[in-house]
Motif scaffolding. Sequence first.
Motif, PDB file in Angstrom:
ATOM      1  N   PRO A 117       0.898  -1.125   0.066  1.00 16.83           N
ATOM      2  CA  PRO A 117      -0.035  -0.096  -0.081  1.00 16.83           C
ATOM      3  C   PRO A 117       0.653   1.292   0.019  1.00 16.83           C
ATOM      4  CG  PRO A 117      -0.800  -1.711   1.534  1.00 16.83           C
ATOM      5  CD  PRO A 117       0.574  -2.169   1.170  1.00 16.83           C
ATOM      6  N   GLY A 118       0.141   2.317  -0.708  1.00 15.35           N
ATOM      7  CA  GLY A 118       1.189   3.414  -0.903  1.00 15.35           C
ATOM      8  C   GLY A 118       1.912   3.631  -2.103  1.00 15.35           C
ATOM      9  N   SER A 119       2.163   2.469  -2.726  1.00 15.05           N
ATOM     10  CA  SER A 119       2.996   2.334  -3.717  1.00 15.05           C
ATOM     11  C   SER A 119       2.466   2.906  -5.038  1.00 15.05           C
ATOM     12  CB  SER A 119       3.420   0.947  -4.267  1.00 15.05           C
ATOM     13  OG  SER A 119       4.068   0.361  -3.251  1.00 15.05           O
ATOM     14  N   ARG A 120       3.308   3.523  -6.241  1.00 13.90           N
ATOM     15  CA  ARG A 120       2.763   4.111  -7.240  1.00 13.90           C
ATOM     16  C   ARG A 120       3.489   3.374  -8.586  1.00 13.90           C
ATOM     17  NH1 ARG A 120       2.249  10.362  -8.445  1.00 13.90           N
ATOM     18  NH2 ARG A 120       1.762  10.105  -6.432  1.00 13.90           N
ATOM     19  N   LEU A 121       2.570   2.984  -9.444  1.00 13.90           N
ATOM     20  CA  LEU A 121       3.094   2.176 -10.750  1.00 13.90           C
ATOM     21  C   LEU A 121       2.674   3.131 -11.827  1.00 13.90           C
ATOM     22  CD1 LEU A 121       4.312  -0.300 -11.857  1.00 13.90           C
ATOM     23  CD2 LEU A 121       1.621  -1.146 -12.106  1.00 13.90           C
ATOM     24  N   SER A 122       3.692   3.534 -12.481  1.00 14.75           N
ATOM     25  CA  SER A 122       3.622   4.449 -13.765  1.00 14.75           C
ATOM     26  C   SER A 122       4.228   3.478 -14.905  1.00 14.75           C
ATOM     27  CB  SER A 122       4.340   5.602 -13.625  1.00 14.75           C
ATOM     28  OG  SER A 122       3.925   6.567 -12.537  1.00 14.75           O
ATOM     29  N   GLU A 123       3.338   3.168 -15.948  1.00 12.27           N
ATOM     30  CA  GLU A 123       3.601   2.543 -16.982  1.00 12.27           C
ATOM     31  C   GLU A 123       3.253   3.471 -18.342  1.00 12.27           C
ATOM     32  OE1 GLU A 123       1.925  -1.025 -18.749  1.00 12.27           O
ATOM     33  OE2 GLU A 123       3.332  -1.717 -17.102  1.00 12.27           O
ATOM     34  N   ARG A 124       4.420   3.596 -19.223  1.00 14.93           N
ATOM     35  CA  ARG A 124       4.226   4.220 -20.617  1.00 14.93           C
ATOM     36  C   ARG A 124       4.329   3.342 -21.755  1.00 14.93           C
ATOM     37  NH1 ARG A 124       6.509   8.741 -17.522  1.00 14.93           N
ATOM     38  NH2 ARG A 124       4.895  10.206 -16.984  1.00 14.93           N
ATOM     39  N   SER A 125       3.779   3.440 -22.842  1.00 13.81           N
ATOM     40  CA  SER A 125       3.845   2.793 -24.040  1.00 13.81           C
ATOM     41  C   SER A 125       3.740   3.633 -25.109  1.00 13.81           C
ATOM     42  CB  SER A 125       3.265   1.440 -24.043  1.00 13.81           C
ATOM     43  OG  SER A 125       1.874   1.628 -24.171  1.00 13.81           O
ATOM     44  N   ALA A 126       3.852   3.161 -26.224  1.00 16.70           N
ATOM     45  CA  ALA A 126       3.682   4.246 -27.397  1.00 16.70           C
ATOM     46  C   ALA A 126       1.884   4.628 -27.590  1.00 16.70           C
ATOM     47  CB  ALA A 126       3.738   3.521 -28.802  1.00 16.70           C
ATOM     48  N   ASP A 127       1.152   3.758 -27.170  1.00 14.64           N
ATOM     49  CA  ASP A 127      -0.304   4.086 -27.175  1.00 14.64           C
ATOM     50  C   ASP A 127      -1.050   4.462 -25.945  1.00 14.64           C
ATOM     51  OD1 ASP A 127      -0.104   1.459 -26.488  1.00 14.64           O
ATOM     52  OD2 ASP A 127      -1.574   0.569 -27.731  1.00 14.64           O
ATOM     53  N   ARG A 128      -0.371   4.107 -24.691  1.00 14.19           N
ATOM     54  CA  ARG A 128      -1.146   4.323 -23.679  1.00 14.19           C
ATOM     55  C   ARG A 128      -0.294   4.709 -22.301  1.00 14.19           C
ATOM     56  NH1 ARG A 128      -1.677  -0.803 -20.048  1.00 14.19           N
ATOM     57  NH2 ARG A 128       0.183  -2.043 -20.821  1.00 14.19           N
ATOM     58  N   GLU A 129      -0.914   5.455 -21.227  1.00 15.85           N
ATOM     59  CA  GLU A 129      -0.031   5.865 -20.147  1.00 15.85           C
ATOM     60  C   GLU A 129      -0.863   5.358 -18.862  1.00 15.85           C
ATOM     61  OE1 GLU A 129       1.565   9.893 -18.203  1.00 15.85           O
ATOM     62  OE2 GLU A 129       1.258   9.679 -20.321  1.00 15.85           O
ATOM     63  N   VAL A 130      -0.581   4.732 -18.065  1.00 16.76           N
ATOM     64  CA  VAL A 130      -1.245   4.351 -16.796  1.00 16.76           C
ATOM     65  C   VAL A 130      -0.227   4.821 -15.496  1.00 16.76           C
ATOM     66  CG1 VAL A 130      -1.943   2.311 -15.777  1.00 16.76           C
ATOM     67  CG2 VAL A 130      -2.034   2.353 -18.194  1.00 16.76           C
ATOM     68  N   GLU A 131      -1.181   5.055 -14.738  1.00 17.59           N
ATOM     69  CA  GLU A 131      -0.610   5.472 -13.249  1.00 17.59           C
ATOM     70  C   GLU A 131      -1.496   4.980 -12.511  1.00 17.59           C
ATOM     71  OE1 GLU A 131       0.610   9.106 -10.351  1.00 17.59           O
ATOM     72  OE2 GLU A 131       0.815   9.607 -12.652  1.00 17.59           O
ATOM     73  N   ILE A 132      -0.892   4.094 -11.389  1.00 17.91           N
ATOM     74  CA  ILE A 132      -1.787   3.387 -10.520  1.00 17.91           C
ATOM     75  C   ILE A 132      -1.294   3.718  -9.065  1.00 17.91           C
ATOM     76  CG2 ILE A 132      -2.793   1.353  -9.593  1.00 17.91           C
ATOM     77  CD1 ILE A 132      -2.504  -0.013 -12.314  1.00 17.91           C
ATOM     78  N   LEU A 133      -2.180   4.347  -7.953  1.00 16.77           N
ATOM     79  CA  LEU A 133      -1.746   4.560  -6.763  1.00 16.77           C
ATOM     80  C   LEU A 133      -2.221   3.295  -5.835  1.00 16.77           C
ATOM     81  CD1 LEU A 133      -2.573   8.155  -6.434  1.00 16.77           C
ATOM     82  CD2 LEU A 133      -0.624   7.266  -6.893  1.00 16.77           C
ATOM     83  N   ILE A 134      -1.562   2.550  -5.291  1.00 14.82           N
ATOM     84  CA  ILE A 134      -1.720   1.211  -4.525  1.00 14.82           C
ATOM     85  C   ILE A 134      -2.377   1.584  -2.991  1.00 14.82           C
ATOM     86  CG2 ILE A 134      -1.053  -1.108  -3.687  1.00 14.82           C
ATOM     87  CD1 ILE A 134      -1.027  -0.410  -6.866  1.00 14.82           C
ATOM     88  N   GLY A 135      -3.416   1.107  -2.945  1.00 10.12           N
ATOM     89  CA  GLY A 135      -3.950   1.401  -1.264  1.00 10.12           C
ATOM     90  C   GLY A 135      -4.430   2.949  -1.012  1.00 10.12           C
ATOM     91  N   THR A 136      -4.646   3.452  -2.004  1.00  9.61           N
ATOM     92  CA  THR A 136      -5.122   4.832  -1.861  1.00  9.61           C
ATOM     93  C   THR A 136      -6.324   5.127  -2.714  1.00  9.61           C
ATOM     94  OG1 THR A 136      -4.039   5.811  -3.721  1.00  9.61           O
ATOM     95  CG2 THR A 136      -2.985   5.600  -1.565  1.00  9.61           C
ATOM     96  N   SER A 137      -7.246   6.028  -2.291  1.00  3.41           N
ATOM     97  CA  SER A 137      -8.527   6.392  -2.989  1.00  3.41           C
ATOM     98  C   SER A 137      -8.068   7.570  -4.111  1.00  3.41           C
ATOM     99  CB  SER A 137      -9.446   6.679  -2.095  1.00  3.41           C
ATOM    100  OG  SER A 137     -10.693   6.890  -2.801  1.00  3.41           O
ATOM    101  N   ALA A 138      -8.242   7.337  -5.197  1.00  2.00           N
ATOM    102  CA  ALA A 138      -7.704   8.481  -6.189  1.00  2.00           C
ATOM    103  C   ALA A 138      -8.678   9.715  -5.968  1.00  2.00           C
ATOM    104  CB  ALA A 138      -7.803   7.985  -7.598  1.00  2.00           C
ATOM    105  N   GLY A 139      -9.898   9.652  -5.681  1.00  2.39           N
ATOM    106  CA  GLY A 139     -10.597  10.800  -5.734  1.00  2.39           C
ATOM    107  C   GLY A 139     -10.988  11.554  -4.348  1.00  2.39           C
ATOM    108  N   HIS A 140     -10.174  10.862  -3.260  1.00  4.07           N
ATOM    109  CA  HIS A 140     -10.381  11.480  -1.810  1.00  4.07           C
ATOM    110  C   HIS A 140      -9.467  12.131  -1.394  1.00  4.07           C
ATOM    111  CE1 HIS A 140     -13.531   8.467  -2.619  1.00  4.07           C
ATOM    112  NE2 HIS A 140     -14.396   9.217  -1.743  1.00  4.07           N
ATOM    113  N   GLY A 141      -9.189  13.395  -1.643  1.00  2.76           N
ATOM    114  CA  GLY A 141      -8.071  14.013  -1.124  1.00  2.76           C
ATOM    115  C   GLY A 141      -6.551  13.819  -1.497  1.00  2.76           C
ATOM    116  N   GLY A 142      -6.388  12.950  -2.355  1.00  2.33           N
ATOM    117  CA  GLY A 142      -4.982  12.836  -2.807  1.00  2.33           C
ATOM    118  C   GLY A 142      -4.414  13.974  -3.625  1.00  2.33           C
ATOM    119  N   GLU A 143      -3.029  14.311  -3.521  1.00  2.00           N
ATOM    120  CA  GLU A 143      -2.707  15.207  -4.190  1.00  2.00           C
ATOM    121  C   GLU A 143      -1.786  14.623  -5.410  1.00  2.00           C
ATOM    122  OE1 GLU A 143      -0.728  18.426  -2.634  1.00  2.00           O
ATOM    123  OE2 GLU A 143      -1.955  18.531  -0.984  1.00  2.00           O
TER     124      GLU A 143
END
Length: 71
Positions: free
Chosen positions: A44-70
């Motif tokens: 929990p608390g980890s961040r995974l960022s992955e980029r490729s030619a056709d997509r970009e993904v950022e995942i925050l583990i164990g956090t709620s993306a829409g609730h106060g995260g900066e």
Amino acid sequence: MTVVTAVIGALARLAYRVVKARAEVRRAEVAQQGLSERVRFLPPGSRLSERSADREVEILIGTSAGHGGER
């Protein structure tokens, strides 16, 4: 005879498109599965960022993306 050749050509093009579309779907499934496997083992608390030619993904583990995260 030319009608038969035209029909065979049209069927060959259709078969090519079907095979190509199925291969694209399978590649997307494999990519998603690999991403899910990597996320599963992160603490929990980890961040995974992955980029490729056709997509970009950022995942925050164990956090709620829409609730106060900066970002």
